[in-house]
Design a protein around this motif. Structure first.
Motif, PDB file in Angstrom:
ATOM      1  N   LEU A 104       0.829  -1.208   0.000  1.00  0.00           N
ATOM      2  CA  LEU A 104       0.000   0.000   0.000  1.00  0.00           C
ATOM      3  C   LEU A 104       0.863   1.258   0.000  1.00  0.00           C
ATOM      4  O   LEU A 104       0.543   2.240  -0.683  1.00  0.00           O
ATOM      5  N   LEU A 105       1.951   1.224   0.739  1.00  0.00           N
ATOM      6  CA  LEU A 105       2.881   2.364   0.730  1.00  0.00           C
ATOM      7  C   LEU A 105       3.536   2.507  -0.645  1.00  0.00           C
ATOM      8  O   LEU A 105       3.686   3.625  -1.156  1.00  0.00           O
ATOM      9  N   ALA A 106       3.918   1.377  -1.240  1.00  0.00           N
ATOM     10  CA  ALA A 106       4.541   1.407  -2.565  1.00  0.00           C
ATOM     11  C   ALA A 106       3.585   1.996  -3.594  1.00  0.00           C
ATOM     12  O   ALA A 106       3.986   2.763  -4.479  1.00  0.00           O
ATOM     13  N   ASN A 107       2.296   1.630  -3.485  1.00  0.00           N
ATOM     14  CA  ASN A 107       1.310   2.172  -4.413  1.00  0.00           C
ATOM     15  C   ASN A 107       1.165   3.683  -4.227  1.00  0.00           C
ATOM     16  O   ASN A 107       1.048   4.428  -5.215  1.00  0.00           O
ATOM     17  N   GLY A 108       1.175   4.131  -2.972  1.00  0.00           N
ATOM     18  CA  GLY A 108       1.039   5.560  -2.708  1.00  0.00           C
ATOM     19  C   GLY A 108       2.177   6.382  -3.281  1.00  0.00           C
ATOM     20  O   GLY A 108       2.009   7.565  -3.594  1.00  0.00           O
ATOM     21  N   VAL A 109       3.333   5.758  -3.422  1.00  0.00           N
ATOM     22  CA  VAL A 109       4.491   6.444  -4.011  1.00  0.00           C
ATOM     23  C   VAL A 109       4.552   6.212  -5.516  1.00  0.00           C
ATOM     24  O   VAL A 109       4.858   7.123  -6.295  1.00  0.00           O
ATOM     25  N   ASP A 121      -6.094   3.720  -4.794  1.00  0.00           N
ATOM     26  CA  ASP A 121      -6.952   2.985  -5.730  1.00  0.00           C
ATOM     27  C   ASP A 121      -6.605   1.504  -5.863  1.00  0.00           C
ATOM     28  O   ASP A 121      -7.350   0.755  -6.497  1.00  0.00           O
ATOM     29  N   LYS A 122      -5.502   1.052  -5.290  1.00  0.00           N
ATOM     30  CA  LYS A 122      -5.186  -0.388  -5.299  1.00  0.00           C
ATOM     31  C   LYS A 122      -5.535  -1.050  -3.969  1.00  0.00           C
ATOM     32  O   LYS A 122      -5.364  -2.260  -3.808  1.00  0.00           O
ATOM     33  N   THR A 123      -6.035  -0.276  -3.024  1.00  0.00           N
ATOM     34  CA  THR A 123      -6.349  -0.811  -1.700  1.00  0.00           C
ATOM     35  C   THR A 123      -7.378  -1.922  -1.778  1.00  0.00           C
ATOM     36  O   THR A 123      -7.315  -2.904  -1.035  1.00  0.00           O
ATOM     37  N   GLY A 124      -8.345  -1.780  -2.692  1.00  0.00           N
ATOM     38  CA  GLY A 124      -9.404  -2.772  -2.808  1.00  0.00           C
ATOM     39  C   GLY A 124      -8.876  -4.175  -3.011  1.00  0.00           C
ATOM     40  O   GLY A 124      -9.348  -5.126  -2.360  1.00  0.00           O
ATOM     41  N   TYR A 125      -7.891  -4.344  -3.870  1.00  0.00           N
ATOM     42  CA  TYR A 125      -7.394  -5.678  -4.184  1.00  0.00           C
ATOM     43  C   TYR A 125      -6.243  -6.103  -3.274  1.00  0.00           C
ATOM     44  O   TYR A 125      -6.102  -7.289  -2.987  1.00  0.00           O
ATOM     45  N   VAL A 126      -5.461  -5.158  -2.801  1.00  0.00           N
ATOM     46  CA  VAL A 126      -4.404  -5.509  -1.850  1.00  0.00           C
ATOM     47  C   VAL A 126      -5.008  -6.039  -0.556  1.00  0.00           C
ATOM     48  O   VAL A 126      -4.417  -6.885   0.129  1.00  0.00           O
ATOM     49  N   GLY A 127      -6.213  -5.587  -0.249  1.00  0.00           N
ATOM     50  CA  GLY A 127      -6.884  -6.045   0.958  1.00  0.00           C
ATOM     51  C   GLY A 127      -7.122  -7.541   1.004  1.00  0.00           C
ATOM     52  O   GLY A 127      -7.349  -8.105   2.085  1.00  0.00           O
ATOM     53  N   ILE A 128      -7.063  -8.215  -0.128  1.00  0.00           N
ATOM     54  CA  ILE A 128      -7.245  -9.666  -0.166  1.00  0.00           C
ATOM     55  C   ILE A 128      -6.167 -10.360   0.666  1.00  0.00           C
ATOM     56  O   ILE A 128      -6.415 -11.418   1.261  1.00  0.00           O
ATOM     57  N   PRO A 170     -18.485  -7.639  -2.766  1.00  0.00           N
ATOM     58  CA  PRO A 170     -17.764  -6.935  -1.705  1.00  0.00           C
ATOM     59  C   PRO A 170     -16.701  -5.949  -2.158  1.00  0.00           C
ATOM     60  O   PRO A 170     -16.727  -4.774  -1.761  1.00  0.00           O
ATOM     61  N   ILE A 171     -15.748  -6.394  -2.974  1.00  0.00           N
ATOM     62  CA  ILE A 171     -14.672  -5.494  -3.377  1.00  0.00           C
ATOM     63  C   ILE A 171     -15.201  -4.363  -4.243  1.00  0.00           C
ATOM     64  O   ILE A 171     -14.844  -3.185  -4.056  1.00  0.00           O
ATOM     65  N   GLN A 172     -16.051  -4.698  -5.190  1.00  0.00           N
ATOM     66  CA  GLN A 172     -16.554  -3.691  -6.117  1.00  0.00           C
ATOM     67  C   GLN A 172     -17.372  -2.620  -5.387  1.00  0.00           C
ATOM     68  O   GLN A 172     -17.231  -1.425  -5.673  1.00  0.00           O
ATOM     69  N   ALA A 210     -13.059   5.609  -4.206  1.00  0.00           N
ATOM     70  CA  ALA A 210     -13.099   6.005  -5.617  1.00  0.00           C
ATOM     71  C   ALA A 210     -13.511   7.469  -5.748  1.00  0.00           C
ATOM     72  O   ALA A 210     -14.087   8.051  -4.814  1.00  0.00           O
ATOM     73  N   PRO A 211     -13.226   8.087  -6.889  1.00  0.00           N
ATOM     74  CA  PRO A 211     -13.672   9.468  -7.116  1.00  0.00           C
ATOM     75  C   PRO A 211     -15.191   9.569  -7.036  1.00  0.00           C
ATOM     76  O   PRO A 211     -15.911   8.630  -7.400  1.00  0.00           O
ATOM     77  N   ALA A 212     -15.684  10.688  -6.567  1.00  0.00           N
ATOM     78  CA  ALA A 212     -17.129  10.903  -6.478  1.00  0.00           C
ATOM     79  C   ALA A 212     -17.753  10.796  -7.862  1.00  0.00           C
ATOM     80  O   ALA A 212     -17.192  11.258  -8.862  1.00  0.00           O
ATOM     81  N   GLY A 213     -18.911  10.157  -7.938  1.00  0.00           N
ATOM     82  CA  GLY A 213     -19.602   9.995  -9.210  1.00  0.00           C
ATOM     83  C   GLY A 213     -19.205   8.771  -9.988  1.00  0.00           C
ATOM     84  O   GLY A 213     -19.715   8.538 -11.086  1.00  0.00           O
ATOM     85  N   THR A 214     -18.313   7.955  -9.425  1.00  0.00           N
ATOM     86  CA  THR A 214     -17.889   6.737 -10.111  1.00  0.00           C
ATOM     87  C   THR A 214     -19.051   5.771 -10.287  1.00  0.00           C
ATOM     88  O   THR A 214     -19.142   5.070 -11.293  1.00  0.00           O
TER      89      THR A 214
END
Length: 275
Positions: A53-58, A85-92, A230-232, A239-243
């Motif tokens: 998650l930190l790697a994704n943030g950078v 935005d990768k948190t959803g799948y990293v959470g697995i 669940p993930i979706q 996610a950005p507002a309005g997605t």
């Protein structure tokens, strides 16, 4: 402790009776925390999740700065949600860790000792869920907060930036923790329902990653159906507002419904089965 020479015993025999104390939820949580800390694999999986998650943030801000300007797909403005935005799948990974917290006890036979120490089986499952959910929440908060702290500097190096209002920042940072906590509890539930290590891990991955795709393959309404898995649904919180018409908090509510439903099934299953 008390002593007596109760009836049915030989004359002069001293019978010692020890008071049995029912371990409450607090004691169960302490016990689960001790067990969690005692396994190096738990630290490894939790640390690996934090690292990703930190790697994704950078990486995401860097990828934006150095993206191919000639590609139409790269023609977009920087946006704050890229940090999470990768948190959803990293959470697995945390869901799998939660599965192992339950199933490893069945594999080793330790579950019998656990249930003997904490006769209230609901407390055992709640304690496990509380530990992994708390750890997941901290990982989500920490990783997203650090990401949002360093991203502006990275983007500024390329002459870019984004507008980030305080309510959105709070939703994304706290939401990362809330999302990971809910996904991890799903892992606890599936672990308790299935019990077998390999089967539970595979079922968790299949349920979270593969099953949501199936409706899109066989139904014209597949895309609409997939939104409610669940993930979706839960990822809308990040996610950005309005997605999606559901919006971030309704999407997270859908994730919570999945989590609660599976957890209730797990509690019922744990109560009805022998250890």
């Amino acid at each position: 402790m008390s002593t007596s020479t109760g009836s049915g015993t030989a004359p002069g025999t001293i019978v010692r009776r020890f008071a049995v104390h029912d371990v409450g939820l607090g004691g169960a949580i302490v016990a689960e925390w001790i067990k969690f800390r005692g396994l190096a694999s738990n630290h490894a999986l939790a640390g690996f999740t934090l690292f990703l998650l930190l790697a994704n943030g950078v990486a995401m801000p860097w990828a934006y700065v150095f993206r191919d300007r000639s590609s139409p797909r790269a023609d977009y403005d920087a946006y704050p949600e890229m940090i999470v935005d990768k948190t959803g799948y990293v959470g697995i990974i945390l869901a799998v860790l939660a599965v192992l917290m339950v199933t490893n006890e069945y594999r080793s036979g330790q579950i019998s000792t656990t249930l003997l120490s904490v006769p209230r089986r609901t407390s055992v499952l709640v304690a496990k869920a509380a530990i992994i959910a708390g750890i997941a929440f901290v990982i989500g908060i920490a990783s997203s907060a650090i990401g949002f702290a360093v991203a502006p500097t990275i983007l500024a190096g390329g002459g870019y930036g984004y507008i980030l209002e305080t309510p959105v920042l709070l939703r994304l940072v706290v939401g990362a923790g809330l999302y990971l906590a809910a996904i991890s509890v799903i892992g606890v539930a599936l672990g308790a329902i299935i019990r077998n290590v390999v089967a539970a891990v595979l079922a968790t991955i299949v349920f979270l990653l593969i099953v949501p795709v199936i409706p899109e393959m066989f139904s014209e309404y597949g895309t609409e159906i997939t939104r409610f898995f669940p993930i979706q649904a839960g990822s809308l919180l990040l996610a950005p507002a309005g997605t999606d018409p559901m919006g971030p908090w309704v999407g997270y509510a859908v994730l919570l419904i999945w989590t609660l439903a599976l957890f209730v099934v797990a509690v019922i299953t744990l109560k009805r089965r022998d250890a």
